[in-house]
Design a protein around this motif. Structure first.
Motif, mmCIF file in Angstrom:
data_model
loop_
_atom_site.group_PDB
_atom_site.id
_atom_site.type_symbol
_atom_site.label_atom_id
_atom_site.label_comp_id
_atom_site.label_asym_id
_atom_site.label_seq_id
_atom_site.Cartn_x
_atom_site.Cartn_y
_atom_site.Cartn_z
ATOM 1 N N GLY A 143 82.786 47.495 66.667
ATOM 2 C CA GLY A 143 83.262 46.753 67.817
ATOM 3 C C GLY A 143 82.159 46.124 68.641
ATOM 4 N N ILE A 144 82.495 44.981 69.216
ATOM 5 C CA ILE A 144 81.621 44.282 70.164
ATOM 6 C C ILE A 144 82.505 43.892 71.328
ATOM 7 C CG2 ILE A 144 80.135 42.284 70.555
ATOM 8 C CD1 ILE A 144 79.808 42.298 67.397
ATOM 9 N N THR A 145 82.087 44.267 72.526
ATOM 10 C CA THR A 145 82.905 43.969 73.699
ATOM 11 C C THR A 145 82.055 43.305 74.778
ATOM 12 O OG1 THR A 145 84.416 44.900 75.333
ATOM 13 C CG2 THR A 145 82.598 46.303 74.663
ATOM 14 N N ASP A 146 82.639 42.266 75.408
ATOM 15 C CA ASP A 146 81.955 41.557 76.488
ATOM 16 C C ASP A 146 83.003 40.953 77.424
ATOM 17 O OD1 ASP A 146 79.777 40.325 77.921
ATOM 18 O OD2 ASP A 146 80.350 38.437 76.979
ATOM 19 N N ASP A 147 82.997 41.357 78.663
ATOM 20 C CA ASP A 147 83.896 40.811 79.691
ATOM 21 C C ASP A 147 85.351 40.742 79.247
ATOM 22 O OD1 ASP A 147 81.849 40.510 81.532
ATOM 23 O OD2 ASP A 147 81.386 38.464 80.873
ATOM 24 N N GLY A 148 85.833 41.798 78.626
ATOM 25 C CA GLY A 148 87.232 41.861 78.242
ATOM 26 C C GLY A 148 87.552 41.290 76.875
ATOM 27 N N PHE A 149 86.638 40.560 76.230
ATOM 28 C CA PHE A 149 86.868 40.042 74.883
ATOM 29 C C PHE A 149 86.324 41.053 73.881
ATOM 30 C CE2 PHE A 149 85.501 37.785 71.064
ATOM 31 C CZ PHE A 149 86.691 37.181 70.699
ATOM 32 N N ASN A 150 87.140 41.396 72.871
ATOM 33 C CA ASN A 150 86.744 42.380 71.876
ATOM 34 C C ASN A 150 86.745 41.767 70.485
ATOM 35 O OD1 ASN A 150 86.560 44.730 73.626
ATOM 36 N ND2 ASN A 150 88.763 44.473 73.843
ATOM 37 N N ALA A 151 85.619 41.858 69.802
ATOM 38 C CA ALA A 151 85.508 41.456 68.402
ATOM 39 C C ALA A 151 85.359 42.753 67.614
ATOM 40 C CB ALA A 151 84.314 40.542 68.187
ATOM 41 N N ASN A 152 86.443 43.207 66.999
ATOM 42 C CA ASN A 152 86.455 44.501 66.313
ATOM 43 C C ASN A 152 86.911 44.319 64.876
ATOM 44 O OD1 ASN A 152 85.970 45.576 68.887
ATOM 45 N ND2 ASN A 152 88.136 45.843 69.249
ATOM 46 N N ASN A 153 86.506 45.257 64.012
ATOM 47 C CA ASN A 153 87.025 45.285 62.657
ATOM 48 C C ASN A 153 86.995 46.698 62.115
ATOM 49 O OD1 ASN A 153 84.700 45.458 60.405
ATOM 50 N ND2 ASN A 153 83.891 44.259 62.116
ATOM 51 N N VAL A 154 87.918 46.959 61.203
ATOM 52 C CA VAL A 154 87.994 48.228 60.488
ATOM 53 C C VAL A 154 87.610 47.920 59.064
ATOM 54 C CG1 VAL A 154 89.522 50.069 59.688
ATOM 55 C CG2 VAL A 154 89.826 49.094 61.970
ATOM 56 N N GLY A 155 86.657 48.692 58.517
ATOM 57 C CA GLY A 155 86.209 48.313 57.188
ATOM 58 C C GLY A 155 85.621 49.411 56.358
ATOM 59 N N LEU A 156 85.096 48.962 55.227
ATOM 60 C CA LEU A 156 84.474 49.819 54.243
ATOM 61 C C LEU A 156 83.084 49.274 53.959
ATOM 62 C CD1 LEU A 156 85.033 52.234 52.322
ATOM 63 C CD2 LEU A 156 85.753 50.556 50.628
ATOM 64 N N GLY A 157 82.102 50.158 53.917
ATOM 65 C CA GLY A 157 80.720 49.748 53.682
ATOM 66 C C GLY A 157 80.068 50.510 52.551
ATOM 67 N N PHE A 158 79.064 49.893 51.973
ATOM 68 C CA PHE A 158 78.262 50.506 50.917
ATOM 69 C C PHE A 158 76.817 50.500 51.382
ATOM 70 C CE2 PHE A 158 75.695 50.141 47.014
ATOM 71 C CZ PHE A 158 76.071 51.326 46.412
ATOM 72 N N THR A 159 76.194 51.677 51.418
ATOM 73 C CA THR A 159 74.815 51.819 51.885
ATOM 74 C C THR A 159 73.979 52.449 50.792
ATOM 75 O OG1 THR A 159 75.572 52.150 54.148
ATOM 76 C CG2 THR A 159 73.334 52.866 53.649
ATOM 77 N N PHE A 160 72.777 51.907 50.609
ATOM 78 C CA PHE A 160 71.859 52.542 49.684
ATOM 79 C C PHE A 160 70.481 52.669 50.316
ATOM 80 C CE2 PHE A 160 72.113 48.082 48.673
ATOM 81 C CZ PHE A 160 70.800 47.675 48.479
ATOM 82 N N GLY A 161 69.841 53.777 50.027
ATOM 83 C CA GLY A 161 68.524 54.058 50.562
ATOM 84 C C GLY A 161 67.439 53.511 49.657
ATOM 85 N N LEU A 162 66.355 53.108 50.272
ATOM 86 C CA LEU A 162 65.217 52.566 49.515
ATOM 87 C C LEU A 162 64.076 53.561 49.470
ATOM 88 C CD1 LEU A 162 65.180 48.988 51.020
ATOM 89 C CD2 LEU A 162 66.239 49.738 48.910
#
Length: 162
Positions: A143-162
């Motif tokens: 989520g990102i919120t600023d002055d009442g506006f919300n840009a949110n998403n529900v998701g799936l991620g893939f992470t790999f370590g180096l």
């Protein structure tokens, strides 16, 4: 002076031994205010984390988020909403619950890239499952919120370590 340099070198090498660079690729479905303008979110980030003990990792990350604009039919013409883009910079915390599961969160600020986008407070709680020695799948709410506006998403991620 040589002793101070030696001690600093030993401390840095011990941190580096337990440190990990990560790269993540994420896809999500927009929710909240941005759902009206976007059909899909795609993001990625790079991070650096180090272990404070066997189960706790602290770190930093920076990335890119793109909310792809939806297409609308307006008076017989197809119009595409503009994409909304952010550059989040955050601190991270991950706690290992078991050998395979961990919970974590990122908190920071997301800088808005496109015109009229001021950015805002950034947060990303997640639940991760280890699928390999240095790879994991994560279910998250971003989520990102600023002055009442919300840009949110529900998701799936893939992470790999180096």
């Amino acid at each position: 002076m040589k002793k101070v340099i030696l001690v600093c070198a030993l401390v840095l090498s011990s941190l580096a031994a337990s440190a990990q660079f990560t790269v993540s690729v994420n896809g999500g479905l927009p929710v909240g205010d941005v759902e009206d303008f976007s059909s899909f979110a795609l993001s990625g980030d790079v991070g650096y984390a180090f272990a404070t003990d066997n189960n706790l990792m602290l770190g930093v990350s920076a990335g890119f988020i793109n909310y792809f604009g939806k297409e609308y039919d307006f008076l017989g013409t197809t119009v595409e909403a503009e994409s909304i883009q952010f550059l989040p910079v955050a601190g991270s915390l991950h706690y290992r619950l078991s050998n395979n599961f961990s919970v974590g969160s990122k908190v920071g600020y997301a800088f808005g890239i496109n015109d009229g986008n001021d950015g805002g407070f950034y947060y990303k709680p997640m639940l991760s499952y280890m699928v390999g020695e240095a790879t994991s799948l994560s279910l998250f709410y971003e989520g990102i919120t600023d002055d009442g506006f919300n840009a949110n998403n529900v998701g799936l991620g893939f992470t790999f370590g180096l």
